[in-house]
Design an enzyme around this catalytic site. Structure first.
Site, PDB file in Angstrom:
ATOM      1  N   HIS A  11       0.823  -1.211   0.000  1.00 45.66           N
ATOM      2  CA  HIS A  11       0.000   0.000   0.000  1.00 45.66           C
ATOM      3  C   HIS A  11       0.859   1.265   0.000  1.00 45.66           C
ATOM      4  CE1 HIS A  11       0.914   0.985   4.203  1.00 45.66           C
ATOM      5  NE2 HIS A  11       0.831  -0.317   4.443  1.00 45.66           N
ATOM      6  N   GLU A  89      -2.366  -6.817   7.313  1.00 45.29           N
ATOM      7  CA  GLU A  89      -1.051  -6.702   7.935  1.00 45.29           C
ATOM      8  C   GLU A  89      -0.953  -7.628   9.147  1.00 45.29           C
ATOM      9  OE1 GLU A  89       1.926  -6.512   7.886  1.00 45.29           O
ATOM     10  OE2 GLU A  89       2.503  -4.393   7.810  1.00 45.29           O
TER      11      GLU A  89
END
Length: 270
Positions: A11, A89
Protein backbone atom coordinates in the site's frame (compact mmCIF):
# COMPACT_ATOMS: atom_id res chain seq x y z
CA UNK A 1 1.42 -26.95 -17.66
CA UNK A 2 -0.50 -24.05 -16.13
CA UNK A 3 1.33 -20.78 -15.55
CA UNK A 4 0.20 -17.57 -13.92
CA UNK A 5 1.74 -14.27 -12.84
CA UNK A 6 1.41 -12.79 -9.36
CA UNK A 7 2.14 -9.07 -8.89
CA UNK A 8 2.27 -8.05 -5.21
CA UNK A 9 2.17 -4.36 -4.28
CA UNK A 10 2.48 -2.77 -0.86
CA UNK A 11 0.00 0.00 0.00
CA UNK A 12 0.90 3.68 -0.29
CA UNK A 13 2.26 5.76 2.57
CA UNK A 14 0.11 6.79 5.53
CA UNK A 15 0.82 9.54 8.04
CA UNK A 16 1.66 6.87 10.62
CA UNK A 17 4.10 5.17 8.24
CA UNK A 18 6.00 8.44 8.04
CA UNK A 19 5.88 8.89 11.82
CA UNK A 20 7.00 5.26 12.37
CA UNK A 21 3.87 4.32 14.32
CA UNK A 22 2.80 0.65 14.29
CA UNK A 23 -0.55 0.25 12.50
CA UNK A 24 -1.05 -3.50 12.22
CA UNK A 25 -4.72 -4.40 11.89
CA UNK A 26 -6.22 -2.26 14.64
CA UNK A 27 -5.22 1.20 13.35
CA UNK A 28 -7.07 1.70 10.07
CA UNK A 29 -5.27 4.80 8.82
CA UNK A 30 -6.00 6.25 5.34
CA UNK A 31 -3.33 7.19 2.84
CA UNK A 32 -1.48 10.47 3.19
CA UNK A 33 -1.23 12.95 0.32
CA UNK A 34 2.07 11.29 -0.62
CA UNK A 35 0.40 7.88 -0.38
CA UNK A 36 -2.25 8.85 -2.92
CA UNK A 37 0.49 10.13 -5.25
CA UNK A 38 2.38 6.85 -4.85
CA UNK A 39 -0.76 4.84 -5.68
CA UNK A 40 -1.34 6.97 -8.78
CA UNK A 41 2.30 6.52 -9.83
CA UNK A 42 1.97 2.75 -9.37
CA UNK A 43 -1.19 2.83 -11.47
CA UNK A 44 0.51 4.74 -14.27
CA UNK A 45 3.40 2.26 -14.21
CA UNK A 46 1.00 -0.72 -14.38
CA UNK A 47 -1.56 0.86 -16.74
CA UNK A 48 -0.79 -1.47 -19.66
CA UNK A 49 -0.79 -4.69 -17.62
CA UNK A 50 -3.80 -6.91 -18.29
CA UNK A 51 -4.77 -8.30 -14.90
CA UNK A 52 -7.37 -11.07 -14.78
CA UNK A 53 -7.88 -11.03 -10.99
CA UNK A 54 -7.42 -8.33 -8.34
CA UNK A 55 -7.25 -8.98 -4.59
CA UNK A 56 -6.64 -6.58 -1.71
CA UNK A 57 -6.50 -6.50 2.05
CA UNK A 58 -9.73 -5.08 3.45
CA UNK A 59 -8.00 -2.29 5.38
CA UNK A 60 -8.45 1.32 4.25
CA UNK A 61 -4.85 1.97 3.15
CA UNK A 62 -4.87 -1.01 0.78
CA UNK A 63 -8.38 -0.29 -0.52
CA UNK A 64 -7.35 3.26 -1.41
CA UNK A 65 -4.14 2.01 -3.03
CA UNK A 66 -5.80 -0.59 -5.24
CA UNK A 67 -8.40 1.99 -6.29
CA UNK A 68 -5.61 4.42 -7.20
CA UNK A 69 -3.91 1.73 -9.29
CA UNK A 70 -7.01 0.57 -11.16
CA UNK A 71 -8.32 4.02 -12.03
CA UNK A 72 -5.17 4.56 -14.15
CA UNK A 73 -5.49 1.19 -15.92
CA UNK A 74 -6.31 0.87 -19.62
CA UNK A 75 -7.88 -2.55 -19.14
CA UNK A 76 -8.93 -2.98 -15.50
CA UNK A 77 -10.79 0.21 -14.52
CA UNK A 78 -14.08 -1.64 -13.96
CA UNK A 79 -12.62 -4.85 -12.54
CA UNK A 80 -14.17 -6.08 -9.30
CA UNK A 81 -11.69 -6.12 -6.41
CA UNK A 82 -11.97 -9.05 -4.01
CA UNK A 83 -11.17 -7.87 -0.48
CA UNK A 84 -9.73 -10.61 1.70
CA UNK A 85 -8.91 -10.40 5.42
CA UNK A 86 -6.15 -12.99 4.91
CA UNK A 87 -4.17 -10.22 3.19
CA UNK A 88 -4.21 -7.94 6.25
CA UNK A 89 -1.05 -6.70 7.93
CA UNK A 90 0.48 -8.65 10.80
CA UNK A 91 -1.43 -8.14 14.04
CA UNK A 92 0.80 -6.36 16.59
CA UNK A 93 -1.46 -6.50 19.65
CA UNK A 94 -0.63 -3.96 22.37
CA UNK A 95 2.04 -2.36 20.13
CA UNK A 96 -0.52 -1.06 17.63
CA UNK A 97 -0.75 2.71 17.72
CA UNK A 98 2.64 2.97 19.44
CA UNK A 99 6.02 4.03 18.02
CA UNK A 100 8.25 1.43 16.39
CA UNK A 101 10.91 2.39 18.95
CA UNK A 102 8.61 1.12 21.73
CA UNK A 103 8.15 -2.22 19.96
CA UNK A 104 11.93 -2.56 19.72
CA UNK A 105 12.26 -1.68 23.41
CA UNK A 106 9.65 -4.33 24.30
CA UNK A 107 11.56 -6.89 22.26
CA UNK A 108 14.86 -5.97 23.92
CA UNK A 109 13.28 -6.27 27.39
CA UNK A 110 12.09 -9.76 26.44
CA UNK A 111 15.57 -10.72 25.23
CA UNK A 112 14.40 -10.95 21.62
CA UNK A 113 14.79 -9.01 18.40
CA UNK A 114 12.32 -7.60 15.91
CA UNK A 115 10.62 -8.94 13.86
CA UNK A 116 10.71 -12.30 15.65
CA UNK A 117 9.33 -10.75 18.86
CA UNK A 118 5.56 -11.08 19.31
CA UNK A 119 3.98 -8.41 21.54
CA UNK A 120 1.09 -9.46 23.82
CA UNK A 121 -2.02 -9.99 21.73
CA UNK A 122 0.03 -10.03 18.53
CA UNK A 123 0.45 -12.54 15.74
CA UNK A 124 3.55 -14.74 15.62
CA UNK A 125 5.62 -14.94 12.45
CA UNK A 126 4.51 -18.56 12.03
CA UNK A 127 0.86 -17.53 12.26
CA UNK A 128 1.43 -14.77 9.72
CA UNK A 129 3.20 -17.17 7.37
CA UNK A 130 0.36 -19.72 7.66
CA UNK A 131 -2.14 -16.99 6.80
CA UNK A 132 -0.15 -16.08 3.69
CA UNK A 133 0.18 -19.76 2.73
CA UNK A 134 -3.58 -20.23 3.15
CA UNK A 135 -4.35 -17.36 0.78
CA UNK A 136 -1.73 -18.48 -1.75
CA UNK A 137 -3.06 -22.05 -1.82
CA UNK A 138 -6.60 -20.72 -2.26
CA UNK A 139 -5.38 -18.56 -5.15
CA UNK A 140 -3.61 -21.47 -6.83
CA UNK A 141 -6.71 -23.68 -6.62
CA UNK A 142 -8.84 -20.87 -8.07
CA UNK A 143 -6.50 -20.36 -11.04
CA UNK A 144 -6.17 -24.11 -11.69
CA UNK A 145 -9.94 -24.57 -11.56
CA UNK A 146 -10.57 -21.71 -13.97
CA UNK A 147 -7.78 -22.87 -16.29
CA UNK A 148 -9.31 -26.36 -16.33
CA UNK A 149 -12.73 -24.96 -17.16
CA UNK A 150 -11.31 -22.82 -19.95
CA UNK A 151 -9.47 -25.84 -21.34
CA UNK A 152 -12.66 -27.90 -21.23
CA UNK A 153 -14.89 -25.37 -22.98
CA UNK A 154 -12.42 -23.61 -25.26
CA UNK A 155 -9.93 -24.90 -27.78
CA UNK A 156 -7.85 -21.73 -27.51
CA UNK A 157 -4.46 -21.84 -25.81
CA UNK A 158 -3.66 -19.37 -23.02
CA UNK A 159 -2.91 -15.96 -24.49
CA UNK A 160 0.64 -14.62 -24.62
CA UNK A 161 -0.66 -11.04 -24.26
CA UNK A 162 -0.88 -11.35 -20.46
CA UNK A 163 2.80 -12.14 -20.26
CA UNK A 164 3.91 -9.62 -22.86
CA UNK A 165 2.07 -6.83 -21.02
CA UNK A 166 4.17 -7.62 -17.94
CA UNK A 167 7.44 -8.17 -19.79
CA UNK A 168 7.21 -4.78 -21.46
CA UNK A 169 7.12 -2.74 -18.25
CA UNK A 170 9.38 -4.51 -15.75
CA UNK A 171 12.92 -3.38 -16.65
CA UNK A 172 15.91 -5.63 -16.26
CA UNK A 173 18.44 -4.69 -13.62
CA UNK A 174 19.67 -5.36 -10.10
CA UNK A 175 16.25 -6.18 -8.68
CA UNK A 176 14.98 -8.08 -11.73
CA UNK A 177 15.62 -11.46 -13.33
CA UNK A 178 16.87 -11.50 -16.90
CA UNK A 179 13.82 -13.22 -18.39
CA UNK A 180 10.24 -14.27 -17.84
CA UNK A 181 11.29 -17.78 -18.98
CA UNK A 182 8.76 -17.85 -21.77
CA UNK A 183 10.46 -19.68 -24.64
CA UNK A 184 8.49 -20.90 -27.65
CA UNK A 185 7.70 -24.24 -26.00
CA UNK A 186 6.18 -22.69 -22.87
CA UNK A 187 2.43 -22.02 -22.73
CA UNK A 188 1.16 -18.50 -22.18
CA UNK A 189 -0.10 -17.29 -18.82
CA UNK A 190 -3.49 -18.60 -17.74
CA UNK A 191 -3.94 -15.59 -15.43
CA UNK A 192 -2.27 -12.41 -14.20
CA UNK A 193 -3.12 -11.58 -10.59
CA UNK A 194 -2.67 -8.30 -8.71
CA UNK A 195 -2.50 -8.42 -4.90
CA UNK A 196 -2.27 -5.28 -2.72
CA UNK A 197 -1.16 -5.94 0.85
CA UNK A 198 1.19 -4.78 3.64
CA UNK A 199 4.90 -4.62 4.48
CA UNK A 200 5.27 -7.37 7.09
CA UNK A 201 2.81 -9.59 5.22
CA UNK A 202 4.74 -9.30 1.95
CA UNK A 203 8.05 -9.98 3.72
CA UNK A 204 6.49 -13.13 5.22
CA UNK A 205 5.19 -14.18 1.80
CA UNK A 206 8.68 -13.77 0.36
CA UNK A 207 10.01 -16.02 3.12
CA UNK A 208 7.38 -18.65 2.26
CA UNK A 209 8.34 -18.53 -1.41
CA UNK A 210 12.05 -18.73 -0.56
CA UNK A 211 12.00 -21.46 2.09
CA UNK A 212 8.93 -23.55 1.25
CA UNK A 213 8.57 -23.20 -2.52
CA UNK A 214 12.34 -22.91 -3.17
CA UNK A 215 11.58 -19.99 -5.46
CA UNK A 216 14.37 -18.79 -7.74
CA UNK A 217 15.19 -15.12 -7.19
CA UNK A 218 17.31 -12.68 -9.22
CA UNK A 219 20.91 -13.74 -8.58
CA UNK A 220 22.07 -10.19 -7.84
CA UNK A 221 19.83 -9.86 -4.77
CA UNK A 222 21.36 -10.38 -1.32
CA UNK A 223 19.59 -12.21 1.50
CA UNK A 224 19.18 -8.91 3.37
CA UNK A 225 17.41 -7.39 0.35
CA UNK A 226 15.03 -10.35 0.26
CA UNK A 227 14.15 -9.90 3.93
CA UNK A 228 13.81 -6.12 3.94
CA UNK A 229 10.38 -4.46 4.11
CA UNK A 230 9.03 -3.29 0.78
CA UNK A 231 8.83 0.48 0.27
CA UNK A 232 5.33 1.90 -0.04
CA UNK A 233 3.90 0.72 -3.41
CA UNK A 234 7.01 -1.40 -3.98
CA UNK A 235 6.28 -4.19 -6.49
CA UNK A 236 7.28 -7.85 -6.47
CA UNK A 237 6.41 -10.18 -9.37
CA UNK A 238 6.36 -13.98 -9.47
CA UNK A 239 5.68 -16.51 -12.22
CA UNK A 240 4.12 -19.75 -10.90
CA UNK A 241 4.24 -22.99 -12.89
CA UNK A 242 2.09 -26.07 -12.29
CA UNK A 243 2.82 -29.29 -14.13
CA UNK A 244 -0.05 -30.92 -16.01
CA UNK A 245 -2.77 -31.98 -13.60
CA UNK A 246 -1.87 -29.29 -11.07
CA UNK A 247 -0.77 -31.78 -8.42
CA UNK A 248 1.79 -30.81 -5.80
CA UNK A 249 3.45 -27.47 -5.25
CA UNK A 250 4.19 -25.12 -8.12
CA UNK A 251 7.67 -24.10 -9.16
CA UNK A 252 8.16 -20.39 -8.65
CA UNK A 253 10.34 -17.79 -10.32
CA UNK A 254 10.67 -14.27 -8.93
CA UNK A 255 10.96 -11.69 -11.69
CA UNK A 256 11.63 -8.69 -9.43
CA UNK A 257 11.57 -7.72 -5.74
CA UNK A 258 10.39 -4.43 -4.19
CA UNK A 259 10.69 -2.52 -7.46
CA UNK A 260 10.24 1.21 -6.85
CA UNK A 261 11.40 3.01 -9.99
CA UNK A 262 7.89 4.42 -10.49
CA UNK A 263 8.38 6.50 -7.31
CA UNK A 264 11.16 8.67 -8.77
CA UNK A 265 10.22 12.22 -7.83
CA UNK A 266 7.06 11.24 -5.91
CA UNK A 267 8.71 10.93 -2.50
CA UNK A 268 10.77 14.11 -2.79
CA UNK A 269 9.60 16.93 -0.58
CA UNK A 270 9.33 20.29 -2.40
Amino acid sequence: MTRFALTVVRHGETRLNKEKIIQGQGIDEPLSETGFKQAAAAGIFLKDVKFTHVFSSDLTRTKQTVHGILEKSKFCKDMTVKYDSRLRERKYGVAEGRPLSELRAMAKAAGEECPAFTPPGGETLDQLKRRGKDFFEFLCQLILKEAGQNEQFSQEAPSSCLESSLAEIFPLGKNCASTFNSDSGTPGLAASVLVVSHGAYIRSLLDYFLTDLKCSFPATLSRSELTSVSPNTGMTVFILNFEKGGKGRPTAQCVCVNLQGHLAGVNKTP
